[in-house]
Scaffold this active site. Structure first.
Site, PDB file in Angstrom:
ATOM      1  N   HIS A  40       0.830  -1.217  -0.020  1.00  0.00           N
ATOM      2  CA  HIS A  40      -0.164  -0.030   0.016  1.00  0.00           C
ATOM      3  C   HIS A  40       0.671   1.319   0.121  1.00  0.00           C
ATOM      4  CE1 HIS A  40      -3.495  -2.527   1.869  1.00  0.00           C
ATOM      5  NE2 HIS A  40      -3.286  -2.789   0.672  1.00  0.00           N
ATOM      6  N   GLU A  42       0.943   3.853   1.685  1.00  0.00           N
ATOM      7  CA  GLU A  42       1.415   4.289   3.086  1.00  0.00           C
ATOM      8  C   GLU A  42       2.278   3.521   3.627  1.00  0.00           C
ATOM      9  OE1 GLU A  42      -1.870   3.146   2.241  1.00  0.00           O
ATOM     10  OE2 GLU A  42      -3.570   4.029   3.552  1.00  0.00           O
ATOM     11  N   CYS A  80      -6.337   1.417   5.438  1.00  0.00           N
ATOM     12  CA  CYS A  80      -6.718   0.209   6.024  1.00  0.00           C
ATOM     13  C   CYS A  80      -6.396  -0.214   7.140  1.00  0.00           C
ATOM     14  CB  CYS A  80      -6.377  -0.903   4.712  1.00  0.00           C
ATOM     15  SG  CYS A  80      -4.595  -1.548   4.922  1.00  0.00           S
ATOM     16  N   CYS A  83      -2.409  -0.742   7.561  1.00  0.00           N
ATOM     17  CA  CYS A  83      -1.846   0.416   7.323  1.00  0.00           C
ATOM     18  C   CYS A  83      -1.880   1.247   8.641  1.00  0.00           C
ATOM     19  CB  CYS A  83      -2.181   1.303   6.145  1.00  0.00           C
ATOM     20  SG  CYS A  83      -1.452   0.478   4.595  1.00  0.00           S
TER      21      CYS A  83
END
Ligand SMILES: [Zn+2]
Ligand SMILES: [Zn+2]
Length: 107
Positions: A40, A42, A80, A83
């Site tokens: 992801h 992040e 999410c 993260c």
């Protein structure tokens, strides 16, 4: 300053380039992040920063989804669950998105 975007691990083709993400396109259509191989945005941003740089810092996140091949900005983008935990553990202090600002030490 560090940046990151969603993408499969180095050396692997991105789901969007392959046109096939287990999360949404394969028969399971689970929508579950665990079914996607991507790292992801992040996570990639945090991998590119040192711990000292992250302590007390702010992460800015934005998301886009594709409808009929056209990018549309997501209004309620948020990290999410994994993260979110990583951001909290990294020392980052604030998450800023279109939804607003979230101060992690107030949670
Ligand atoms: Zn994927
Ligand atoms: Zn995530």
């Amino acid at each position: 300053m560090s940046t990151g975007y969603n993408g499969n691990p180095r050396g692997n083709e991105n789901c969007c380039d392959r046109g096939n993400c287990q999360r949404m396109n394969l028969p399971s259509k689970s929508g579950n992040y665990n079914d996607c191989y991507s790292v992801h945005a992040e996570q990639n941003a945090m991998l590119s920063a040192s711990r000292n740089e992250m302590i007390g810092s702010t992460i800015y996140i934005a998301g886009e989804k594709y409808d009929d091949g056209k990018g549309v900005e997501i209004d309620d983008t948020e990290p999410c669950p994994i993260c979110f935990r990583m951001i909290k553990n990294s020392g980052i202090d604030k998450i800023v998105s279109k939804k607003g600002t979230l101060k992690l030490d107030e949670l």
